[in-house]
Design a protein around this motif. Structure first.
Motif, PDB file in Angstrom:
ATOM      1  N   ILE A  41       0.847  -1.193   0.000  1.00 15.01           N
ATOM      2  CA  ILE A  41       0.000   0.000   0.000  1.00 15.01           C
ATOM      3  C   ILE A  41       0.882   1.242   0.000  1.00 15.01           C
ATOM      4  CG2 ILE A  41      -1.863   1.255   1.135  1.00 15.01           C
ATOM      5  CD1 ILE A  41      -2.536  -1.252   2.704  1.00 15.01           C
ATOM      6  N   CYS A  42       0.547   2.216  -0.826  1.00 19.56           N
ATOM      7  CA  CYS A  42       1.197   3.530  -0.724  1.00 19.56           C
ATOM      8  C   CYS A  42       0.128   4.589  -0.474  1.00 19.56           C
ATOM      9  CB  CYS A  42       2.022   3.844  -1.976  1.00 19.56           C
ATOM     10  SG  CYS A  42       1.083   4.121  -3.495  1.00 19.56           S
ATOM     11  N   HIS A  43       0.557   5.818  -0.290  1.00 18.83           N
ATOM     12  CA  HIS A  43      -0.360   6.864   0.162  1.00 18.83           C
ATOM     13  C   HIS A  43      -1.313   7.348  -0.927  1.00 18.83           C
ATOM     14  CE1 HIS A  43       1.922   9.994  -1.909  1.00 18.83           C
ATOM     15  NE2 HIS A  43       3.033   9.597  -1.301  1.00 18.83           N
ATOM     16  N   VAL A  44      -2.368   8.002  -0.489  1.00 20.69           N
ATOM     17  CA  VAL A  44      -3.368   8.588  -1.382  1.00 20.69           C
ATOM     18  C   VAL A  44      -2.697   9.583  -2.326  1.00 20.69           C
ATOM     19  CG1 VAL A  44      -3.923  10.457   0.243  1.00 20.69           C
ATOM     20  CG2 VAL A  44      -5.652   9.681  -1.416  1.00 20.69           C
ATOM     21  N   ASN A  45      -3.244   9.740  -3.535  1.00 20.79           N
ATOM     22  CA  ASN A  45      -2.651  10.613  -4.552  1.00 20.79           C
ATOM     23  C   ASN A  45      -1.161  10.310  -4.713  1.00 20.79           C
ATOM     24  OD1 ASN A  45      -5.138  12.027  -4.849  1.00 20.79           O
ATOM     25  ND2 ASN A  45      -4.623  13.305  -3.088  1.00 20.79           N
ATOM     26  N   PRO A  46      -0.818   9.096  -5.093  1.00 20.98           N
ATOM     27  CA  PRO A  46       0.594   8.680  -5.069  1.00 20.98           C
ATOM     28  C   PRO A  46       1.468   9.457  -6.035  1.00 20.98           C
ATOM     29  CG  PRO A  46      -0.746   7.063  -6.253  1.00 20.98           C
ATOM     30  CD  PRO A  46      -1.704   8.024  -5.598  1.00 20.98           C
ATOM     31  N   THR A  72      -1.709  -1.527  -4.095  1.00 21.94           N
ATOM     32  CA  THR A  72      -2.876  -0.658  -4.214  1.00 21.94           C
ATOM     33  C   THR A  72      -2.606   0.675  -3.530  1.00 21.94           C
ATOM     34  OG1 THR A  72      -5.294  -0.602  -3.929  1.00 21.94           O
ATOM     35  CG2 THR A  72      -3.990  -1.425  -2.068  1.00 21.94           C
ATOM     36  N   PHE A  73      -3.543   1.593  -3.669  1.00 21.04           N
ATOM     37  CA  PHE A  73      -3.514   2.870  -2.954  1.00 21.04           C
ATOM     38  C   PHE A  73      -4.941   3.361  -2.797  1.00 21.04           C
ATOM     39  CE2 PHE A  73      -2.526   3.647  -7.444  1.00 21.04           C
ATOM     40  CZ  PHE A  73      -3.533   4.530  -7.823  1.00 21.04           C
ATOM     41  N   PRO A  74      -5.217   4.206  -1.795  1.00 23.71           N
ATOM     42  CA  PRO A  74      -6.590   4.655  -1.566  1.00 23.71           C
ATOM     43  C   PRO A  74      -7.055   5.638  -2.636  1.00 23.71           C
ATOM     44  CG  PRO A  74      -5.087   5.733  -0.045  1.00 23.71           C
ATOM     45  CD  PRO A  74      -4.284   4.702  -0.773  1.00 23.71           C
ATOM     46  N   GLY A  75      -8.358   5.648  -2.849  1.00 22.12           N
ATOM     47  CA  GLY A  75      -8.939   6.580  -3.805  1.00 22.12           C
ATOM     48  C   GLY A  75      -9.103   5.970  -5.179  1.00 22.12           C
ATOM     49  N   PRO A  76      -9.457   6.799  -6.165  1.00 22.92           N
ATOM     50  CA  PRO A  76      -9.660   6.301  -7.531  1.00 22.92           C
ATOM     51  C   PRO A  76      -8.408   5.583  -8.036  1.00 22.92           C
ATOM     52  CG  PRO A  76     -10.425   8.569  -7.328  1.00 22.92           C
ATOM     53  CD  PRO A  76      -9.712   8.248  -6.056  1.00 22.92           C
ATOM     54  N   PRO A  94      -7.618  -2.154  -7.639  1.00 21.29           N
ATOM     55  CA  PRO A  94      -8.367  -1.076  -6.983  1.00 21.29           C
ATOM     56  C   PRO A  94      -8.472  -1.318  -5.481  1.00 21.29           C
ATOM     57  CG  PRO A  94      -9.544  -1.916  -8.918  1.00 21.29           C
ATOM     58  CD  PRO A  94      -8.419  -2.869  -8.641  1.00 21.29           C
ATOM     59  N   GLU A  95      -8.686  -0.251  -4.761  1.00 19.62           N
ATOM     60  CA  GLU A  95      -8.780  -0.323  -3.302  1.00 19.62           C
ATOM     61  C   GLU A  95      -9.795  -1.371  -2.846  1.00 19.62           C
ATOM     62  OE1 GLU A  95     -10.001   2.729   0.365  1.00 19.62           O
ATOM     63  OE2 GLU A  95      -9.910   3.436  -1.706  1.00 19.62           O
ATOM     64  N   ASP A  96     -10.956  -1.428  -3.503  1.00 25.74           N
ATOM     65  CA  ASP A  96     -12.000  -2.343  -3.047  1.00 25.74           C
ATOM     66  C   ASP A  96     -11.725  -3.801  -3.409  1.00 25.74           C
ATOM     67  OD1 ASP A  96     -12.467  -2.266  -5.758  1.00 25.74           O
ATOM     68  OD2 ASP A  96     -14.469  -1.383  -5.627  1.00 25.74           O
ATOM     69  N   ALA A  97     -10.675  -4.034  -4.225  1.00 23.47           N
ATOM     70  CA  ALA A  97     -10.312  -5.412  -4.579  1.00 23.47           C
ATOM     71  C   ALA A  97      -9.115  -5.917  -3.780  1.00 23.47           C
ATOM     72  CB  ALA A  97     -10.017  -5.512  -6.073  1.00 23.47           C
ATOM     73  N   ALA A  98      -8.575  -5.076  -2.902  1.00 22.74           N
ATOM     74  CA  ALA A  98      -7.390  -5.453  -2.131  1.00 22.74           C
ATOM     75  C   ALA A  98      -7.740  -6.495  -1.073  1.00 22.74           C
ATOM     76  CB  ALA A  98      -6.784  -4.218  -1.473  1.00 22.74           C
ATOM     77  N   ASP A  99      -6.832  -7.427  -0.850  1.00 20.18           N
ATOM     78  CA  ASP A  99      -6.991  -8.497   0.136  1.00 20.18           C
ATOM     79  C   ASP A  99      -7.379  -7.901   1.493  1.00 20.18           C
ATOM     80  OD1 ASP A  99      -6.640 -10.631   1.956  1.00 20.18           O
ATOM     81  OD2 ASP A  99      -5.038 -11.498   0.763  1.00 20.18           O
ATOM     82  N   PRO A 100      -8.497  -8.315   2.074  1.00 17.11           N
ATOM     83  CA  PRO A 100      -8.934  -7.722   3.346  1.00 17.11           C
ATOM     84  C   PRO A 100      -8.120  -8.176   4.555  1.00 17.11           C
ATOM     85  CG  PRO A 100     -10.441  -9.457   2.686  1.00 17.11           C
ATOM     86  CD  PRO A 100      -9.481  -9.277   1.548  1.00 17.11           C
ATOM     87  N   GLY A 117      -5.974   6.312   3.951  1.00 14.26           N
ATOM     88  CA  GLY A 117      -7.401   6.390   3.702  1.00 14.26           C
ATOM     89  C   GLY A 117      -8.133   5.164   4.210  1.00 14.26           C
ATOM     90  N   GLY A 118      -9.032   4.626   3.371  1.00 15.97           N
ATOM     91  CA  GLY A 118      -9.826   3.479   3.751  1.00 15.97           C
ATOM     92  C   GLY A 118      -9.043   2.191   3.865  1.00 15.97           C
ATOM     93  N   LEU A 119      -7.792   2.199   3.442  1.00 15.80           N
ATOM     94  CA  LEU A 119      -6.946   1.010   3.541  1.00 15.80           C
ATOM     95  C   LEU A 119      -6.236   0.898   4.891  1.00 15.80           C
ATOM     96  CD1 LEU A 119      -5.461   1.242  -0.044  1.00 15.80           C
ATOM     97  CD2 LEU A 119      -6.812  -0.686   0.814  1.00 15.80           C
TER      98      LEU A 119
END
Length: 349
Positions: A41-46, A72-76, A94-100, A117-119
């Motif tokens: 994971i990296c930060h939002v707006n990478p 992945t990274f948060p956001g679009p 995408p963020e919503d497909a990342a391993d929970p 973010g949400g990650l």
């Protein structure tokens, strides 16, 4: 995951990871089971350092035999145009497909949990969390923290750990790490550009990558609409010579309407701070970029008289002494006033 004893060192400016931290980080990777799941994971707006460090490290893990691997990274899920040619983009989801609930989560270039973010919840749902970063304001929010404030980029930390793991840095990994390094050093123009930085660059260049091609993509290519947008936003810049104890403060802002009018994506504004920071009469420069109706991403730079990380931390963000940022809320005038109030307290010396 809660932090280990390495956490206090992570936020201490000037100190880096101890040998025990490096060994612990190495063990997290080496002790993965054959079916171990890893989420990067990296930060939002990478930016280039976030993406380059993450993808370069991911390619190194792939070389070591890690197969269940996501980045992945948060956001679009939109990669900024200058970085769309990076090797390793096939790792991105995408963020919503990342391993929970991965076995190991590794975070790159995020100064705080809020930048995930949400990650951020993956830090507690993962078996372990490893943090690679170089922001002095990082409090150390992983199970193991490799936070090196003296490093010019997170890619410096990533290269060191890859070396300890026995990864051979090939052209693909080198292109990612060099992109990261050149981004955060401003093409080797900033104060953090040490002899060690040039030695790292030499090692990466020795793999055969093209520094000219990388520099053109990262620094010297943007759509004509972005050129027109820059002209408009720079035209509304304000100079306050008396601010920051008389050292000077220059700022401007860009709205969502500005982006829409010029048909541009938000990432093009990341380079705008470099045009503002050259103002001779100001030590502190700032670009306020609208992200939502009452939310703004704020980028700040200092030439040496003001510790802008102190300003950013006071306002809920973080960063480096001379380059920092935070998320502001309200009107642009309210956001700028909140910065103005902090500047005198952040004077160096």
């Amino acid at each position: 995951m809660t932090s280990t004893a390495s956490a206090p060192r992570a936020g201490a400016a000037g100190l880096g990871p101890a040998e025990a931290d490096w060994a612990a980080a190495e063990a997290l990777v080496r002790d993965l089971p054959p079916t171990g799941r890893v989420l990067l994971i990296c930060h939002v707006n990478p930016d280039g350092d976030a993406l380059g460090s993450m993808l370069g490290f991911g390619l190194g893990l792939r070389q070591l035999g890690v197969r269940d691997l996501q980045a992945t990274f948060p956001g679009p899920p939109e990669v900024p145009e200058p970085f769309r040619g990076l090797p390793g983009l096939d790792l991105l989801v995408p963020e919503d497909a990342a391993d929970p609930a991965p076995d190991l989560v590794i975070c790159f270039d995020a100064a705080s949990e809020s930048r995930l973010g949400g990650l951020a919840g993956r830090l507690s749902s993962a078996g372990a969390a490893l943090v690679l970063d170089h922001h002095a304001s990082n409090p150390g929010f992983g199970t193991v923290n490799l936070v090196e404030p003296g490093a010019a980029a997170t890619s410096v930390v990533a290269e060191k750990l890859l070396g300890r793991l026995g990864v051979v840095v090939d052209r693909a990994i080198a292109e990612c790490l060099y992109t990261a390094l050149t981004t955060d050093t401003g093409s080797f123009r900033f104060e953090a550009t040490t002899p060690a930085v040039h030695q790292m660059a030499a090692r990466l260049l020795a793999t055969g990558i093209s520094p000219g091609d990388i520099s053109r993509r990262v620094f010297d290519t943007r759509p004509f609409g972005a050129v027109r947008l820059f002209g408009e936003v720079l035209g509304r810049a304000e100079l306050e010579p008396a601010a920051a104890g008389g050292r000077g403060f220059v700022w401007t802002f860009a709205t969502l309407d500005d982006l829409a009018r010029h048909d541009q994506r938000p990432y093009v504004l990341e380079a705008l701070i470099d045009s503002v920071r050259c103002t001779a009469e100001a030590d502190v420069s700032c670009v306020v970029k609208q992200t939502k109706p009452a939310e703004w991403a704020v980028s700040m730079r200092s030439k040496g008289a003001v510790d802008v990380s102190r300003v950013a931390v006071a306002l809920g963000g973080g960063g480096h002494t001379f380059a920092a940022g935070f998320t502001g809320r309200g009107t642009v005038e309210q956001v700028v006033e909140s910065i103005r109030r902090q500047l005198d307290d952040a004077l160096i010396g």
